[in-house]
Write a protein that holds these residues in place. Structure first.
Motif, PDB file in Angstrom:
ATOM      1  N   LEU A 274       0.925  -1.072   0.034  1.00 50.78           N
ATOM      2  CA  LEU A 274      -0.075   0.050  -0.141  1.00 50.78           C
ATOM      3  C   LEU A 274       0.891   1.328  -0.126  1.00 50.78           C
ATOM      4  CD1 LEU A 274      -2.629  -1.061   2.702  1.00 50.78           C
ATOM      5  CD2 LEU A 274      -2.922  -0.936   0.070  1.00 50.78           C
ATOM      6  N   GLY A 278       0.621   3.890  -2.808  1.00 48.42           N
ATOM      7  CA  GLY A 278       0.383   5.206  -2.279  1.00 48.42           C
ATOM      8  C   GLY A 278       1.162   6.422  -2.828  1.00 48.42           C
ATOM      9  N   LEU A 281       0.758   7.929  -6.278  1.00 48.93           N
ATOM     10  CA  LEU A 281      -0.332   8.537  -6.397  1.00 48.93           C
ATOM     11  C   LEU A 281       0.040  10.252  -6.623  1.00 48.93           C
ATOM     12  CD1 LEU A 281      -2.765   6.828  -4.195  1.00 48.93           C
ATOM     13  CD2 LEU A 281      -2.870   6.581  -6.505  1.00 48.93           C
ATOM     14  N   ALA A 284       0.624  12.386  -3.465  1.00 49.25           N
ATOM     15  CA  ALA A 284       1.055  11.735  -2.237  1.00 49.25           C
ATOM     16  C   ALA A 284       2.259  12.797  -1.589  1.00 49.25           C
ATOM     17  CB  ALA A 284       1.523  10.490  -2.765  1.00 49.25           C
ATOM     18  N   SER A 360      -0.134   9.670   2.402  1.00 48.30           N
ATOM     19  CA  SER A 360       0.151   9.449   1.019  1.00 48.30           C
ATOM     20  C   SER A 360      -1.312   9.313   0.292  1.00 48.30           C
ATOM     21  CB  SER A 360       0.939   8.333   0.671  1.00 48.30           C
ATOM     22  OG  SER A 360       0.542   7.118   0.941  1.00 48.30           O
ATOM     23  N   VAL A 361      -2.256   8.789   0.727  1.00 46.80           N
ATOM     24  CA  VAL A 361      -3.410   8.552   0.247  1.00 46.80           C
ATOM     25  C   VAL A 361      -4.396   9.783   0.495  1.00 46.80           C
ATOM     26  CG1 VAL A 361      -5.897   7.400   0.500  1.00 46.80           C
ATOM     27  CG2 VAL A 361      -3.589   5.914   0.404  1.00 46.80           C
ATOM     28  N   TYR A 388     -10.752   6.441   3.773  1.00 43.48           N
ATOM     29  CA  TYR A 388     -10.005   5.343   2.717  1.00 43.48           C
ATOM     30  C   TYR A 388     -10.790   4.800   1.773  1.00 43.48           C
ATOM     31  CZ  TYR A 388      -5.508   3.140   1.927  1.00 43.48           C
ATOM     32  OH  TYR A 388      -4.792   2.746   1.133  1.00 43.48           O
ATOM     33  N   ALA A 391     -11.030   6.739  -1.114  1.00 43.39           N
ATOM     34  CA  ALA A 391     -10.106   6.948  -1.913  1.00 43.39           C
ATOM     35  C   ALA A 391      -9.611   5.812  -2.879  1.00 43.39           C
ATOM     36  CB  ALA A 391      -8.717   7.210  -0.812  1.00 43.39           C
ATOM     37  N   VAL A 392      -9.911   4.750  -2.103  1.00 45.22           N
ATOM     38  CA  VAL A 392      -9.750   3.560  -3.121  1.00 45.22           C
ATOM     39  C   VAL A 392     -10.370   3.444  -4.304  1.00 45.22           C
ATOM     40  CG1 VAL A 392      -8.643   2.213  -1.177  1.00 45.22           C
ATOM     41  CG2 VAL A 392     -11.062   1.777  -1.644  1.00 45.22           C
ATOM     42  N   MET A 395      -9.100   5.214  -7.147  1.00 42.83           N
ATOM     43  CA  MET A 395      -7.956   4.404  -7.722  1.00 42.83           C
ATOM     44  C   MET A 395      -8.112   3.649  -8.850  1.00 42.83           C
ATOM     45  SD  MET A 395      -5.755   3.591  -4.364  1.00 42.83           S
ATOM     46  CE  MET A 395      -5.497   4.724  -2.988  1.00 42.83           C
ATOM     47  N   TRP A 401      -7.219  -2.769  -4.184  1.00 39.90           N
ATOM     48  CA  TRP A 401      -6.895  -2.189  -2.854  1.00 39.90           C
ATOM     49  C   TRP A 401      -7.517  -2.110  -1.869  1.00 39.90           C
ATOM     50  CZ3 TRP A 401      -1.998  -2.134  -4.058  1.00 39.90           C
ATOM     51  CH2 TRP A 401      -1.479  -1.554  -5.368  1.00 39.90           C
TER      52      TRP A 401
END
Length: 617
Positions: A274, A278, A281, A284, A360-361, A388, A391-392, A395, A401
């Motif tokens: 991860l 991350g 990205l 990040a 980073s996320v 979170y 966020a995923v 992606m 993820w």
């Protein structure tokens, strides 16, 4: 008197020869991995990164590290050493000072309450893991049956839904449950809203991630007084979690010691994956900069030091009795000192690694939404179950993820959970060793306790369960409770039994003298640190609010305080009853009540018995 052969008296006892033998770790790494698995928990993922950002970024590491060295590490070493020295769990180990066996009772109750609510977080995570395997992530869109007409990721998306033709209209409506996104959670209000010419006016879009959490996962009611019945899918997940925990601990430490080989190590593989993802990205670097950028002016704020102290005690998982139980499964001559230092280092490193992964996320989300990072940085369940997942969903390969993230949470949480259960079972087994040290007795005890915990946990998977959960989380194992227990542990070992004798006991076990630093901490630094933070928290105490809005009724606040006091009061109440049960003057009662109950193998050659007291020569 020959100092090499101390004389026996009432302070020295011999275990019965036919008493069942206590189980021990079967492998060299069992103890180390069990301690790491237990100490590294969800708080490392969701609480440390947020507090680091909130309290000055990289500058926060200064009070955190100082509190680790002066507070948490000495208590961790004390607890593990005590367990190994006494070869008993958290309850029976305190016969080293019978007057304060209330510490063992307090940790037993804290253990019971922790096992009741901590696993509910795992039930939430298990459902998210299950949902991650659907064809489309259910929190990534607004086409689910639980979504309201205000579900949207942006204002533009909501405006498009309200005015699909792009024309002008005048609409007046009463929105019955206006869900306003505040601090990564929701609350229910009633308000009249006018939408003129298809402008949003006072309507706020509600992110699909938020509606998935509030309206589908926990299905939160309006208040703690509205239980609303059980949430079926969470009830099933809670049952599955207890079944998994049962099979992790049912055969004792020889079995659970092998389970941690996987549960304590594999999360680091996922964390590294991860982190690599991350760091690639967009945005990040901005997130990591906010995480680490030091603001040394924040060190002048006392709250920063309090946050550092409470977080390091939480993340080290001390004052719960579990570290004593883990140490009790060591053989008498295990070198626990070096392994304790490794555990503390890994725990600190995991918090730091998690900070890189999380921020980073968060930097990526800040970049995607074009907002400041403090608008997406959250603490607690809001970070794990709302920020979170959102966020995923943005992606590439979101399912991959999401599965990796929630599987990592499952592994991080499950070993903390079953080690805490193991600690409770060790407490109880030590009281009835002839029955509960045997495999059959152990399995019956494990079954009964898991069923009881599942029954208690049902109140937290109801539609009003979030309010109950927060009461348990805020009060039962709060910073005040843990600091109170840690303070008395240091007083007993540092002053009553004696730090000098405990140093001799450690040398007797591991064969060499450890650094003098811990002697100073047990007698001076750690009691001062724990007492200072405890006093600060008591003086600054504020009544609990859900989402900083909902105020609990007085009976619920009273119940929460009872959860805290039921364990804290054990220490002074037991001490009082112990003194009242003895005969003689107060001085004689104190002498008898503080006399350690040891076996001959636990006596150092540097001790002599003089007038029923162990003295160092």
């Amino acid at each position: 008197m020959n100092k090499d052969t101390p004389t026996k008296d009432a302070s020295i006892s011999e275990f019965s020869k036919d008493e069942p033998k206590r189980s021990h770790w079967t492998g060299k790494l069992d103890f180390l991995l069990a301690c790491i698995g237990y100490a590294v928990g969800l708080g490392n993922v969701w609480r440390f990164p947020y507090l680091c950002y909130k309290n000055g970024g990289g500058a926060f590491l200064i009070p955190y590290f100082i509190m680790l060295v002066c507070g948490a590490l000495p208590v961790m070493l004390l607890e593990i050493g005590l367990g190994q020295y006494m070869s008993r769990g958290g309850l029976k180990s305190w016969v080293i000072c019978p007057l304060f066996q209330g510490i063992g009772i307090a940790t037993l109750l804290i253990n019971f309450l922790c096992n009741t609510y901590y696993i509910v977080i795992m039930a939430w995570g298990l459902y998210y893991l299950y949902s991650s395997m659907s064809s489309i992530l259910p929190w990534s869109h607004c086409q689910n049956e639980w979504n309201t007409n205000k579900c949207a990721s942006t204002d533009e998306e909501l405006l498009t839904r309200l005015c699909p033709s792009g024309g002008k209209s005048n609409v007046s409506e009463r929105i019955e449950e206006s869900l306003i996104y505040t601090n990564a959670s929701l609350y229910t209000v009633h308000q009249n809203v006018s939408i003129a010419n298809c402008s949003l006016g006072n309507i706020h879009p509600v992110d699909p991630v938020v509606e998935f959490w509030e309206k589908h996962v926990i299905q939160i009611s309006g208040s703690i007084e509205d239980g609303g019945g059980l949430v079926p899918h969470l009830t099933i997940c809670l049952l599955l979690m207890w079944i998994i925990v049962y099979f992790c601990v049912w055969r004792g430490v020889k079995w659970s010691g092998k389970v941690v080989y996987f549960t304590a190590t594999f999360p680091y593989i996922i964390l590294i994956i991860l982190l690599i993802r991350g760091s690639t990205l967009p945005g990040a670097g901005k997130g990591i900069e906010y995480f680490l950028k030091p603001d040394f002016t924040r060190l002048k704020d006392a709250q920063v030091w309090v946050d550092g102290g409470t977080q390091v005690f939480f993340s080290a998982a001390i004052a719960l009795g579990a570290m004593i139980s883990l140490g009790s499964y060591n053989t008498f001559n295990t070198d626990f000192y070096k392994r304790t230092l490794i555990v503390a280092s890994v725990n600190f490193g995991t918090s730091f690694l998690s900070g890189f992964v999380v921020f980073s996320v968060l930097g990526f989300m800040s970049h995607q939404q074009n907002v400041h990072i403090d608008q997406v940085a959250e603490s607690g369940p809001g970070l794990v179950f709302m920020v979170y997942p959102r966020a995923v969903s943005e992606m590439p390969l979101p399912h991959l993820w999401s599965i990796l993230f929630f599987f990592m949470l499952f592994l991080i949480g499950i070993d903390s959970q079953f080690v805490t259960v193991e600690s409770f079972l060790a407490h109880v087994s030590d009281m009835f060793p002839r029955v509960l040290y045997k495999t059959k007795g152990r399995m019956i005890l494990t079954t009964m306790t898991c069923v009881i915990w599942f029954a208690f946990g049902l109140s937290m998977v109801s539609r009003g369960g979030m309010y109950v959960f927060q009461l348990y989380d805020f009060y039962s194992a709060s910073g005040m409770v843990l600091l109170w227990v840690a303070f008395w542990e240091c007083i007993v070992i540092g002053w009553i039994f004696g730090a000098e004798k405990f140093y001799d006991a450690i040398e007797l076990m591991i064969g060499y003298r450890i650094t003098k630093w811990f002697y100073i901490c047990w007698k001076y630094f750690t009691p001062l640190v724990t007492a200072g933070i405890f006093a600060f928290q008591v003086l600054g105490f504020k009544a609990l609010k859900y989402n900083n809005v909902y105020e609990y009724p007085s009976w619920a606040e009273a119940f929460g305080l009872m959860l805290a006091l039921v364990s804290m009061c054990c220490i002074p109440i037991y001490a009082g009853f112990k003194l009242l049960s003895l005969k003689g003057s107060m001085k004689e009662r104190l002498r008898i009540a503080t006399r350690p109950d040891l076996t001959t193998k636990q006596l150092s050659k540097d001790w002599v018995l003089q007038e029923d007291r162990l003295l160092v020569i």
